[in-house]
Design an enzyme around this catalytic site. Sequence first.
Site, PDB file in Angstrom:
ATOM      1  N   ASN A 233       1.649 -15.994  -6.039  1.00  0.00           N
ATOM      2  CA  ASN A 233       1.732 -16.406  -4.834  1.00  0.00           C
ATOM      3  C   ASN A 233       0.406 -16.439  -3.985  1.00  0.00           C
ATOM      4  O   ASN A 233       0.131 -15.366  -3.910  1.00  0.00           O
ATOM      5  CB  ASN A 233       3.001 -16.329  -4.121  1.00  0.00           C
ATOM      6  CG  ASN A 233       4.284 -16.782  -4.559  1.00  0.00           C
ATOM      7  OD1 ASN A 233       4.092 -17.863  -5.373  1.00  0.00           O
ATOM      8  ND2 ASN A 233       5.151 -15.849  -4.680  1.00  0.00           N
TER       9      ASN A 233
ATOM     10  N   HIS B  17      -0.195  -9.150  -5.823  1.00  0.00           N
ATOM     11  CA  HIS B  17       0.744  -8.688  -6.731  1.00  0.00           C
ATOM     12  C   HIS B  17       0.958  -9.950  -7.674  1.00  0.00           C
ATOM     13  O   HIS B  17       0.830 -10.961  -7.325  1.00  0.00           O
ATOM     14  CB  HIS B  17       2.138  -8.304  -6.176  1.00  0.00           C
ATOM     15  CG  HIS B  17       2.705  -9.290  -5.170  1.00  0.00           C
ATOM     16  ND1 HIS B  17       2.189  -9.333  -3.885  1.00  0.00           N
ATOM     17  CD2 HIS B  17       3.491 -10.308  -5.253  1.00  0.00           C
ATOM     18  CE1 HIS B  17       2.969 -10.157  -3.351  1.00  0.00           C
ATOM     19  NE2 HIS B  17       3.858 -10.845  -3.838  1.00  0.00           N
TER      20      HIS B  17
ATOM     21  N   CYS C 266       0.873  -1.196  -0.001  1.00  0.00           N
ATOM     22  CA  CYS C 266       0.276   0.066   0.122  1.00  0.00           C
ATOM     23  C   CYS C 266       0.864   1.212  -0.013  1.00  0.00           C
ATOM     24  O   CYS C 266       0.613   2.193  -0.694  1.00  0.00           O
ATOM     25  CB  CYS C 266      -0.941  -0.147   1.232  1.00  0.00           C
ATOM     26  SG  CYS C 266      -2.323  -0.940   0.906  1.00  0.00           S
TER      27      CYS C 266
ATOM     28  N   GLY D 244       3.729 -19.413  -0.557  1.00  0.00           N
ATOM     29  CA  GLY D 244       4.806 -18.620  -0.856  1.00  0.00           C
ATOM     30  C   GLY D 244       4.576 -17.357  -0.788  1.00  0.00           C
ATOM     31  O   GLY D 244       5.397 -16.254  -0.873  1.00  0.00           O
TER      32      GLY D 244
ATOM     33  N   HIS E 109      -0.623  -8.507  -0.109  1.00  0.00           N
ATOM     34  CA  HIS E 109      -1.111  -7.299  -0.615  1.00  0.00           C
ATOM     35  C   HIS E 109      -0.932  -7.928  -2.225  1.00  0.00           C
ATOM     36  O   HIS E 109       0.128  -7.943  -2.672  1.00  0.00           O
ATOM     37  CB  HIS E 109      -0.526  -5.765  -0.543  1.00  0.00           C
ATOM     38  CG  HIS E 109      -1.230  -4.931  -1.421  1.00  0.00           C
ATOM     39  ND1 HIS E 109      -1.335  -3.853  -0.875  1.00  0.00           N
ATOM     40  CD2 HIS E 109      -1.105  -4.720  -2.795  1.00  0.00           C
ATOM     41  CE1 HIS E 109      -2.106  -2.770  -1.688  1.00  0.00           C
ATOM     42  NE2 HIS E 109      -1.902  -3.512  -2.934  1.00  0.00           N
TER      43      HIS E 109
ATOM     44  N   HIS F 183      -6.061  -1.984  -1.856  1.00  0.00           N
ATOM     45  CA  HIS F 183      -5.390  -3.248  -0.882  1.00  0.00           C
ATOM     46  C   HIS F 183      -6.521  -4.324  -1.000  1.00  0.00           C
ATOM     47  O   HIS F 183      -7.596  -4.312  -0.743  1.00  0.00           O
ATOM     48  CB  HIS F 183      -5.352  -2.696   0.518  1.00  0.00           C
ATOM     49  CG  HIS F 183      -4.983  -3.783   1.189  1.00  0.00           C
ATOM     50  ND1 HIS F 183      -3.629  -4.122   1.490  1.00  0.00           N
ATOM     51  CD2 HIS F 183      -5.525  -4.964   2.143  1.00  0.00           C
ATOM     52  CE1 HIS F 183      -3.543  -5.052   2.157  1.00  0.00           C
ATOM     53  NE2 HIS F 183      -4.606  -5.716   2.782  1.00  0.00           N
TER      54      HIS F 183
END
Length: 110
Positions: free
Chosen positions: A88, A101, A8, A94, A99, A47
Amino acid sequence: MEKDCLFCKIAHGEASTEFLYENERLVVFKDIKPHAPIHLLIVPKEHIRSINDLTEANRGIISEMIMIAKEMAKKMSVSESGYKLLFNVESGGGQAIFHLHLHLMGGWKR
Ligand code: 5GP
Ligand code: ZN
């Protein structure tokens, strides 16, 4: 924006992270500890914890993340040689930063 969330802070420009791409909804920056010669992270500004937390309302952002990944691969000259896109999901998958990605990894020697 979630308090104490690193991505964030990065996505909202509160860390000194250079963006390779930015629009109103997402940012792209280099992974600090790359697992490939080219290792980028595509990160929504909103988020969202992980893939598990996606809702119908997130259809737009998730498809945009993939389209931007395709464009960044071209920009980084790995389209032809090939690359990996990876989410992941949670600790067992993992995920270390909670957040959402998308990892874009490529540039290995063939
Ligand atoms: P995950 O394991 O959660 O899917 O991936 C998190 C990624 O974020 C890791 O590859 C890690 O190297 C990267 N990362 C962690 N902290 C930072 C940071 O402060 N800046 C950047 N650019 N990448 C980070
Ligand atoms: Zn966050």
